[in-house]
Structures are given as C-alpha cells and as structure tokens.
Write an enzyme that holds these catalytic residues in place. Structure first.
Site, PDB file in Angstrom:
ATOM      1  N   LYS A 175       0.824  -1.169  -0.005  1.00  0.00           N
ATOM      2  CA  LYS A 175      -0.160  -0.049   0.014  1.00  0.00           C
ATOM      3  C   LYS A 175       0.847   1.127  -0.030  1.00  0.00           C
ATOM      4  CE  LYS A 175      -1.690   3.164   2.781  1.00  0.00           C
ATOM      5  NZ  LYS A 175      -1.741   4.165   1.739  1.00  0.00           N
ATOM      6  N   GLU A 250       9.916   2.037  10.389  1.00  0.00           N
ATOM      7  CA  GLU A 250      11.050   3.171  10.180  1.00  0.00           C
ATOM      8  C   GLU A 250      10.192   4.448  10.482  1.00  0.00           C
ATOM      9  OE1 GLU A 250      13.926   3.283  10.464  1.00  0.00           O
ATOM     10  OE2 GLU A 250      14.581   1.191  10.259  1.00  0.00           O
ATOM     11  N   CYS A 284      13.690  11.678   5.960  1.00  0.00           N
ATOM     12  CA  CYS A 284      13.863  11.425   7.197  1.00  0.00           C
ATOM     13  C   CYS A 284      15.082  11.573   8.057  1.00  0.00           C
ATOM     14  CB  CYS A 284      13.327   9.758   7.540  1.00  0.00           C
ATOM     15  SG  CYS A 284      14.151   8.726   6.446  1.00  0.00           S
ATOM     16  N   GLU A 383      10.004  17.229  14.720  1.00  0.00           N
ATOM     17  CA  GLU A 383      10.161  16.856  13.282  1.00  0.00           C
ATOM     18  C   GLU A 383       9.302  17.823  12.449  1.00  0.00           C
ATOM     19  OE1 GLU A 383       8.923  13.284  11.150  1.00  0.00           O
ATOM     20  OE2 GLU A 383      10.868  13.269  10.362  1.00  0.00           O
TER      21      GLU A 383
HETATM   22  P1  NAD Z   1       2.160   8.790   7.440  1.00  0.00           P
HETATM   23  O1  NAD Z   1       2.416   7.850   8.536  1.00  0.00           O
HETATM   24  O2  NAD Z   1       1.299   9.565   7.359  1.00  0.00           O
HETATM   25  O3  NAD Z   1       1.780   7.734   6.282  1.00  0.00           O
HETATM   26  C1  NAD Z   1       2.845   6.431   6.040  1.00  0.00           C
HETATM   27  C2  NAD Z   1       1.708   5.620   5.445  1.00  0.00           C
HETATM   28  O4  NAD Z   1       0.961   5.050   6.559  1.00  0.00           O
HETATM   29  C3  NAD Z   1       0.892   5.949   4.417  1.00  0.00           C
HETATM   30  O5  NAD Z   1       0.875   4.805   3.199  1.00  0.00           O
HETATM   31  C4  NAD Z   1      -0.468   5.955   4.799  1.00  0.00           C
HETATM   32  O6  NAD Z   1      -1.568   5.938   4.103  1.00  0.00           O
HETATM   33  C5  NAD Z   1      -0.322   4.846   5.904  1.00  0.00           C
HETATM   34  N1  NAD Z   1      -1.137   5.162   6.922  1.00  0.00           N
HETATM   35  C6  NAD Z   1      -1.833   6.325   7.405  1.00  0.00           C
HETATM   36  N2  NAD Z   1      -2.476   5.833   8.604  1.00  0.00           N
HETATM   37  C7  NAD Z   1      -2.805   4.322   8.686  1.00  0.00           C
HETATM   38  C8  NAD Z   1      -3.210   3.517   9.533  1.00  0.00           C
HETATM   39  N3  NAD Z   1      -4.262   4.124  10.423  1.00  0.00           N
HETATM   40  N4  NAD Z   1      -3.077   2.348   9.259  1.00  0.00           N
HETATM   41  C9  NAD Z   1      -2.380   1.711   8.341  1.00  0.00           C
HETATM   42  N5  NAD Z   1      -1.517   2.873   7.642  1.00  0.00           N
HETATM   43  C10 NAD Z   1      -1.853   3.889   7.622  1.00  0.00           C
HETATM   44  O7  NAD Z   1       3.915   9.470   6.913  1.00  0.00           O
HETATM   45  P2  NAD Z   1       3.728  10.100   5.653  1.00  0.00           P
HETATM   46  O8  NAD Z   1       3.415  11.603   5.903  1.00  0.00           O
HETATM   47  O9  NAD Z   1       3.617   9.459   4.493  1.00  0.00           O
HETATM   48  O10 NAD Z   1       5.429  10.159   5.587  1.00  0.00           O
HETATM   49  C11 NAD Z   1       6.324  11.227   6.345  1.00  0.00           C
HETATM   50  C12 NAD Z   1       6.825  10.599   7.705  1.00  0.00           C
HETATM   51  O11 NAD Z   1       7.555   9.293   7.118  1.00  0.00           O
HETATM   52  C13 NAD Z   1       7.964  11.414   8.429  1.00  0.00           C
HETATM   53  O12 NAD Z   1       7.740  11.320   9.721  1.00  0.00           O
HETATM   54  C14 NAD Z   1       9.165  10.693   7.881  1.00  0.00           C
HETATM   55  O13 NAD Z   1      10.326  10.800   9.087  1.00  0.00           O
HETATM   56  C15 NAD Z   1       8.867   9.070   7.859  1.00  0.00           C
HETATM   57  N6  NAD Z   1       9.702   8.624   7.212  1.00  0.00           N
HETATM   58  C16 NAD Z   1      10.773   7.754   7.770  1.00  0.00           C
HETATM   59  C17 NAD Z   1      11.615   6.881   7.213  1.00  0.00           C
HETATM   60  C18 NAD Z   1      12.752   6.038   7.712  1.00  0.00           C
HETATM   61  O14 NAD Z   1      13.336   5.240   7.041  1.00  0.00           O
HETATM   62  N7  NAD Z   1      12.935   6.250   9.204  1.00  0.00           N
HETATM   63  C19 NAD Z   1      11.751   7.291   5.625  1.00  0.00           C
HETATM   64  C20 NAD Z   1      10.922   8.091   5.074  1.00  0.00           C
HETATM   65  C21 NAD Z   1       9.930   8.751   5.731  1.00  0.00           C
END
Ligand code: NAD
Length: 481
Positions: A175, A250, A284, A383
């Site tokens: 997804k 992550e 990130c 962040e």
């Molecule tokens: P997000 O948590 O909003 O979404 C991530 C994914 O989770 C999306 O596909 C979203 O649709 C899904 N999601 C949302 N709610 C959910 C639920 N209740 N159940 C299951 N899935 C759900 O994050 P984002 O805004 O897409 O990305 C930004 C964040 O990602 C930042 O905090 C960044 O630091 C982090 N990030 C971390 C890494 C790493 O490797 N540590 C890498 C890239 C991004």
C-alpha cells in the site's frame, strides 16, 4: 480531467478497477494532473491478501534461479527507464529531476542487489551435543507481508521492501502513500511483466484508514513493514503485537548535525545545506538541528545566510532548480506553522521564512534558517519535515554531543570536524542508528543496513543482508542417524 488516465490496483495477476479513484497532482504545477489512481476498499484488500496466501506455498519453495531472474529483470527495466521514471517521480513528489533520477537508480540497484541475494541464501550445519545427531539452522520465508510506505521516497522505499520480501520467498501486498501512487503503480507494472506467478505481488492503493488498517489487522498477514510517521507507526506496532504479527517500523527523526570549531567551514556549509534543505528537507535523514560550537558559530551562520541566497527554489522539472516544492498543501501549512512557532519562541530568522513565487502555481517555500535558538524550543525538538533548520550554539564538543543525543529520535547524526579524536568519539557515543563524519546526514548506500534507534525505529534493520532478519524466520532441524 477528461484527458487524465486511470490507473488500477493489481490483485492476483490482474489489473482491477478501484472502488473509487483519487487525483494525483503535481505539487510544482497544480494545474498538471498526473492521473486518476484507484482506491481499494476493504474487500479488494482482502482479495489481495487471499491471493498472496494462495500463492505462498509454491513461491516460498520455488527455485532460486527463477526468483533471481525475475528480480534482476525488474532491476534492469527500472535502470533502463530511469530518466522517464525520474520525470514521473519529480512530477508527483516534487524532488528535482536529478534527485529523482538518483532515487530511481537506487531502486533499480536494490532489485539487482536482492536478485544476487537469492543465490547467496545460506544456513548453518553443525554437530549436535548428542553423538550421532546433526543440526541444520535454515531460514524460511515469513509468509504474506503487508508493506506500507510514505510519500517522500515514492520508488526507493517500495523497492527496499518489495525486493527483499520477494527474494526471500514472501508474497507481497503493498500500500503506497496516497500522495504518490504513480511510482508505485509504475513499479507494479514492471513487476507484473517480470515473470512472478499470480498472487505473489499485489498492489492496493488507497487510504491508510481503509487499506492500511485492513492489512495491519488481517490475521492472514504475517508481518507488516511500515515507513512513515511516529503516530501511525506506534499504533501499527500495538495492533501487530496484539495478534503476534511480526512488525518493522522506520519513522521520524530530528537529526543533529554538529559543526566543531576545527571543521573545514566550506565543507560544513555544503553538507549542512545539502542535508537540511535538499529534497525540500523532506527526508527522514535530513538534519534540521545544526549544533555549532562557539568559535565557529558566527562565521558559520553568516556563511550559511550567504550560501542560502544562491539556492534556487522552483519547478522540480526545470533545469537549474536546487529545491522543488513542498509535497502538499497540508505539509506546506505544517512547515509555515513551525516557522511561526520558531519566531514566537524567540529564535532569529536568518534566511527564508516565506513562500516563493514561480511561473507555475505550486507549494514553493524558501529554505529557512533560524539562529539564536535553544535546544528546548519546539523547532529544536519536533520533526518539521520541510526545508526548515535551526542553529544552536554550544560551548564545546562535549556539550554538542549531549545536545545531539538529547532527543526522542535516533535515526541519523553527523559531525563536521578535522579531529580524529572527536570523529571517533562521536561514532561511538552518538545514539543514532547511522552516523556520518564529514558527510551530510542524508544520503546512504543501498547495500548496507538502514535504520535508527529510540523513537525512530522499531524491529530489525532494512536493506543490505540485514533485511533477511525481518523477511525470514529461522528453523532448527535435528537429524539423527
Ligand atoms: P504517514 O505515517 O502519514 O503515512 C505513511 C503510510 O502509512 C501511508 O501509506 C499512509 O497512508 C499509511 N497510513 C496512515 N494511517 C494508517 C493507519 N491507520 N493504518 C495503516 N496505515 C496507515 O507518513 P507520511 O506523511 O507518508 O511520511 C512522512 C513520515 O515518514 C515522516 O515522519 C518521516 O520521517 C517518515 N519517514 C521515515 C523514514 C525512515 O526510514 N525512518 C523514511 C521516510 C519517511
């Protein structure tokens, strides 16, 4: 929107129309519609999970040559189409074309790496403590894995989850983030033609609330690999642990970049600019806390302010652009909110702080730097995930190290110094999963482990050979005579 194309989900070897569709828009040009992308409902997600379950027995015991060849084919096509896929990535996410082509190249190399790993599966064969008995320790595929990815690396993160999952014999339901379904769809299209049996790989696009939650809570999904925000990740962990599913998270960061008095100033400026502002600060591993010792502090702030004047913000596909737009209106509002918070907390705005006007309507924000900030301020602790960084002055290396570690996060941390003593000490005492000496905090290799500590990560590492920790389970077999 009559001319925009529809892109469907991929379930059990078939392209399946969505229960609904969402519009994918270019953040560099809001009049540019990339396409209509399917949104799966719960029934479609469950169909994908069932297909993956049905395919698992045969795929998990399939020959390693076939797995290698299919993954290698995916890697070759990605690399051959890197310019075109890079254009799509830059168009939907907003990173610049060179950055986007770099990310696509990384994705291709990841598939090539894990194609090779299919041929290097190994185990242990050892004598038992009981005479006449031998022991085999082998790894088997985990099962059906649900992969949930964020918007900021639309092709590399799906690649670094899908490739090891398939290499070690798992079946996949992925997804992608709703903001960037285009690259995941293009990757699914490539995978659909690479020779994997039906059901081994499935793409279900849509919201976290529907698609994500069905995946996380299905008893037929053996593991969830998630990359995204801390709030969502923690809830996923709770739900997975409750049903004893394997989980890997992550998440966010507040990565420190230390600059010591003895640093090469020019190098320090370049690595700080690179890791704080490039990719619009939406990594990130971006460093948003610049911790600078007293002797170099004023020179550093002045040189940063000057260097930032030459950073060109603009359309991601335009030649000469250094920094593309923020990904969405919601993210732009978050960035602007933190710029207000920084000012109201009393930090001094050195550069940026507002919107940038371009030829097209998009979410363009000037790279923003605060000085005279304190470690206790929200801009130092939370962040932001945009092109916003702040400088904190410290007395010496010891104070810098303490401040770098004083965070709930622990993804990446950097030090700029010409001192071997401080570089070595920092490598050992930084509480981050990845440590950089005289390099930007962002920018990592594809063949070595990636991940953090503390609030940034949970579970085993991704990428490189360490990926097998998540995607396999260990079996111990005893062989008598
Ligand atoms: P997000 O948590 O909003 O979404 C991530 C994914 O989770 C999306 O596909 C979203 O649709 C899904 N999601 C949302 N709610 C959910 C639920 N209740 N159940 C299951 N899935 C759900 O994050 P984002 O805004 O897409 O990305 C930004 C964040 O990602 C930042 O905090 C960044 O630091 C982090 N990030 C971390 C890494 C790493 O490797 N540590 C890498 C890239 C991004």
């Amino acid at each position: 929107m009559a001319d925009s194309k529809r892109f469907d989900n991929y379930i059990n070897g078939q392209w399946v129309a969505g229960a609904d569709y969402c519009t994918n828009i270019n953040p560099s040009d809001l009049s540019d519609v990339i396409g209509e992308y399917a949104k799966a409902d719960a029934a479609q997600v469950n169909a994908a999970i069932e297909a993956a379950r049905a395919a698992f027995p045969a795929w998990s015991t399939s020959g390693i040559q076939a797995r290698h060849d299919a993954l290698d084919k995916v890697g070759s096509e990605i690399l051959a189409r890197r310019e075109e896929l890079g254009q799509l990535l830059a168009r939907e996410e907003g990173k610049t074309l060179p950055e986007a082509i770099g990310e696509v190249t990384r994705a291709g190399n990841i598939f090539k790496f894990f194609a090779g790993e299919c041929l290097r599966l190994s185990g242990d064969y050892l004598p038992s403590v009981r005479p006449g008995v031998n022991v085999e320790v082998t790894r088997e595929a985990l099962g059906v894995v649900g992969l949930i990815t964020p918007w900021n690396f639309p092709i590399a993160i799906p690649a670094w989850k899908i490739a090891p999952a398939l290499a070690y014999g798992n079946c996949v339901v992925i997804k992608p983030a709703e903001l960037v379904p285009g690259c995941a769809w293009a990757l699914a299209d490539i995978i659909s033609r690479a020779g994997f049996p039906a059901g081994v790989f499935n793409l279900v696009m849509g919201s976290g609330r529907v698609v994500g939650e069905v995946l996380v809570n299905s008893p037929k999904v053996d593991g969830i690999s998630f990359t995204g925000s801390v709030g969502v990740g923690r809830q996923i962990a709770v739900n997975c642990v409750a049903r004893q599913a394997k989980v890997q998270l992550e998440m966010g960061g507040k990565n420190p970049q230390i600059i010591l008095d003895d640093a090469d100033l020019k190098q320090a400026i370049e690595l700080a600019v690179q890791s704080a502002f490039y990719s619009t600060g939406q990594r990130c591993t971006a460093s948003s806390r610049l911790i600078v010792t007293a002797g170099i502090h004023d020179k550093f702030v002045a040189a940063m302010a000057e260097r930032m004047q030459s950073i060109k913000v603009g359309h991601a596909l335009k030649a000469g652009t250094d920094i593309g737009p923020v990904v969405s209106e919601a993210q732009l509002n978050q960035d602007l909110k933190y710029i207000d918070i920084g000012q109201s907390e009393g930090a001094r705005l050195v550069s940026g702080g507002g919107l940038v006007t371009c030829d097209t309507e998009g979410y363009f924000l000037a790279p923003t730097l605060f000085a005279d900030s304190e470690a206790s301020m929200r801009i130092s602790r939370e962040e932001i995930f945009g092109p916003v960084a702040n400088v904190v002055r410290v007395a010496d290396y010891e104070a810098a190290l303490a401040m770098a570690n004083d965070t709930e996060f622990g993804l990446s941390a950097g030090i700029a110094t010409t001192s071997l003593k401080y570089a070595n000490h920092f490598k050992r005492h930084s509480q981050a999963g990845m440590v950089m000496v005289n390099l930007p905090t962002a920018g990592v290799d594809y063949h070595v482990p990636f991940g953090g500590r503390k609030g940034s990560s949970y579970g085993s590492r991704e990428q490189g050979r360490y990926a097998q920790e998540f995607y396999t389970v260990v079996k111990t077999a005893y062989i008598g005579s």
